[in-house]
Write a protein that holds these residues in place. Structure first.
Motif, short mmCIF file in Angstrom:
data_model
loop_
_atom_site.label_atom_id
_atom_site.label_comp_id
_atom_site.label_asym_id
_atom_site.label_seq_id
_atom_site.Cartn_x
_atom_site.Cartn_y
_atom_site.Cartn_z
N ALA A 147 -45.11 38.69 -55.76
CA ALA A 147 -43.71 39.01 -56.09
C ALA A 147 -43.10 37.93 -56.97
O ALA A 147 -42.34 38.23 -57.90
CB ALA A 147 -42.91 39.16 -54.79
N THR A 148 -43.42 36.66 -56.71
CA THR A 148 -42.88 35.55 -57.51
C THR A 148 -43.36 35.64 -58.95
O THR A 148 -42.59 35.39 -59.89
CB THR A 148 -43.30 34.20 -56.90
OG1 THR A 148 -42.81 34.11 -55.55
CG2 THR A 148 -42.73 33.04 -57.71
N CYS A 149 -44.62 36.01 -59.14
CA CYS A 149 -45.15 36.17 -60.50
C CYS A 149 -44.42 37.30 -61.24
O CYS A 149 -44.09 37.17 -62.43
CB CYS A 149 -46.65 36.45 -60.45
SG CYS A 149 -47.65 35.05 -59.92
N VAL A 150 -44.18 38.41 -60.55
CA VAL A 150 -43.45 39.52 -61.16
C VAL A 150 -42.04 39.09 -61.52
O VAL A 150 -41.55 39.34 -62.64
CB VAL A 150 -43.43 40.74 -60.21
CG1 VAL A 150 -42.53 41.84 -60.78
CG2 VAL A 150 -44.83 41.27 -59.98
N PHE A 151 -41.36 38.40 -60.59
CA PHE A 151 -40.00 37.93 -60.86
C PHE A 151 -40.00 36.93 -62.02
O PHE A 151 -39.09 36.93 -62.84
CB PHE A 151 -39.42 37.27 -59.62
CG PHE A 151 -39.02 38.23 -58.55
CD1 PHE A 151 -38.32 39.38 -58.85
CD2 PHE A 151 -39.34 37.98 -57.22
CE1 PHE A 151 -37.94 40.27 -57.86
CE2 PHE A 151 -38.98 38.87 -56.23
CZ PHE A 151 -38.29 40.01 -56.55
N LEU A 176 -33.00 33.26 -43.85
CA LEU A 176 -32.49 34.56 -43.41
C LEU A 176 -33.32 35.71 -43.98
O LEU A 176 -33.57 36.71 -43.30
CB LEU A 176 -31.03 34.72 -43.84
CG LEU A 176 -30.02 33.78 -43.15
CD1 LEU A 176 -28.63 33.99 -43.72
CD2 LEU A 176 -30.03 33.98 -41.64
N SER A 177 -33.77 35.55 -45.23
CA SER A 177 -34.61 36.58 -45.84
C SER A 177 -35.94 36.70 -45.11
O SER A 177 -36.44 37.80 -44.89
CB SER A 177 -34.85 36.25 -47.32
OG SER A 177 -33.64 36.26 -48.05
N PHE A 178 -36.51 35.55 -44.72
CA PHE A 178 -37.79 35.58 -44.00
C PHE A 178 -37.63 36.28 -42.64
O PHE A 178 -38.46 37.12 -42.26
CB PHE A 178 -38.33 34.17 -43.78
CG PHE A 178 -39.48 34.13 -42.81
CD1 PHE A 178 -40.75 34.54 -43.20
CD2 PHE A 178 -39.29 33.71 -41.49
CE1 PHE A 178 -41.81 34.53 -42.30
CE2 PHE A 178 -40.34 33.70 -40.59
CZ PHE A 178 -41.61 34.10 -41.01
N LEU A 179 -36.58 35.94 -41.91
CA LEU A 179 -36.37 36.54 -40.59
C LEU A 179 -36.18 38.05 -40.70
O LEU A 179 -36.75 38.83 -39.92
CB LEU A 179 -35.16 35.90 -39.91
CG LEU A 179 -35.31 34.41 -39.54
CD1 LEU A 179 -34.00 33.87 -38.98
CD2 LEU A 179 -36.44 34.21 -38.55
N SER A 216 -39.23 38.09 -50.70
CA SER A 216 -38.92 37.84 -52.11
C SER A 216 -37.77 38.72 -52.59
O SER A 216 -36.84 38.23 -53.25
CB SER A 216 -40.16 38.11 -52.97
OG SER A 216 -41.23 37.30 -52.57
N VAL A 217 -37.82 39.99 -52.26
CA VAL A 217 -36.78 40.93 -52.71
C VAL A 217 -35.42 40.54 -52.14
O VAL A 217 -34.41 40.49 -52.86
CB VAL A 217 -37.15 42.37 -52.31
CG1 VAL A 217 -35.98 43.31 -52.59
CG2 VAL A 217 -38.39 42.84 -53.05
#
Length: 320
Positions: free
Chosen positions: A114-118, A144-147, A264-265
């Motif tokens: 996802a990081t590569c796409v971003f 918070l995103s991870f949780l 990532s999103v």
């Protein structure tokens, strides 16, 4: 395989159970959501508070939507019992690697992809970051995103790969079951049609039959809201996660990959902005990772790699 069957047996029992549950949790949501909607407005009128104030700002179809997911979760124990799946090992939590090792490996794989796409979208100018972001904001947003991603990945993978995919796999050949279960995964992500309910509709005008009407439009909502790119990308997400589950024989691997993508999103959505170029958005998409043909191509490459070239590693043991 379900029902303690072997690899050479096929049965439609799982799909019959899925059909019964699908009808029931939509029917129950249709019957209960009007009552819940009216109850929230009644409480707000008599005992106003921040929770009911927030809920009264939601249109009626959202009550139905939350209701169907609630009844889906409540129906899971029944489906697990009917399919003889009351076991962590049968669900797929057992693997060659320890659970945290398997989760972490695939979480990082999802995060890196996802990081590569971003990174590419940012380099091309189709996604830009908000100015003046502090380290604390970035860190809190990431945690918070991870949780949230871990919760979403865990629930969806238990339901879709741990149970629903098994129902298709027990009924059809492997390739056919992967495709059908992934199409079903994509279908369930299409919700009620846009504009189905007016925000200004008074709550007293909501009748008991309205829940069933909304339910019908939710079930066929994909006809009204159909988006080819979104449907393709969601289907490819389902295919990729299913291949990972089959290749690793571990639900933790699928949860890790799913959580890596969602982390990532969610994180990027808090710190990035999408450009307003319509043509660019159509081809390159945005930080959602579900729109744009570029995302379709990236997911397809990922799925092909996992299908043809990825070889699961075995955990090395120390021997004297």
């Amino acid at each position: 395989m379900l029902f303690n069957m072997d690899e050479f047996q096929y049965s439609m029992r799982g799909l019959k159970i899925l059909l019964i549950a699908f009808v029931l949790f939509h029917l129950l949501a249709g019957l209960v959501s009007p009552l819940a909607y009216k109850l929230v407005f009644a409480i707000q009128a008599s005992f106003p508070n921040s929770v009911t104030e927030y809920l009264t700002g939601k249109p009626f179809p959202e009550y139905y939507d939350r209701g169907r997911y609630l009844f889906l979760l409540l129906s899971l124990p029944w489906m697990f019992a009917k399919c003889h799946m009351f076991s962590a090992i049968k669900l797929g939590y057992r693997s060659t690697f320890s659970w945290h090792s398997n989760f972490l490996r695939w979480y990082l794989a999802g995060l890196i992809w996802a990081t590569c796409v971003f990174g590419l979208l940012t380099a091309l100018g189709h996604v830009q970051f908000q100015p003046s972001l502090s380290f604390g904001t970035l860190l809190i947003g990431l945690v918070l995103s991870f949780l949230s991603a871990f919760a979403i990945g865990s629930i969806e993978e238990v339901v879709f790969r741990g149970l629903f995919f098994r129902m298709f796999y027990t009924a059809f050949a492997p390739l056919f079951s992967i495709v059908l279960s992934s199409l079903f995964f994509a279908y369930l992500h299409f919700k009620n049609p846009v504009g189905l309910w007016d925000f200004s509709t008074p709550p007293e005008e909501v009748q008991l039959m309205d829940g069933l009407i909304v339910g019908w439009y939710v079930i066929i909502g994909i006809v009204y809201n159909f988006d080819l790119v979104l449907f393709l990308n969601l289907s490819l997400v389902g295919v990729t996660l299913t291949i990972v589950f089959m290749r690793t024989k571990s639900l933790w691997a699928a949860i890790g990959l799913h959580a890596g993508w969602v982390t990532s999103v969610l994180w990027i959505s808090k710190i990035a902005l999408r450009t307003d170029e319509e043509l660019a958005a159509e081809w390159w998409g945005s930080y959602r990772l579900l729109d744009g043909y570029f995302c379709t191509f990236s997911l397809l490459i990922f799925a092909v790699f996992l299908s043809l070239f990825y070889k699961p590693r075995q955990q090395k043991r120390f021997e004297i």
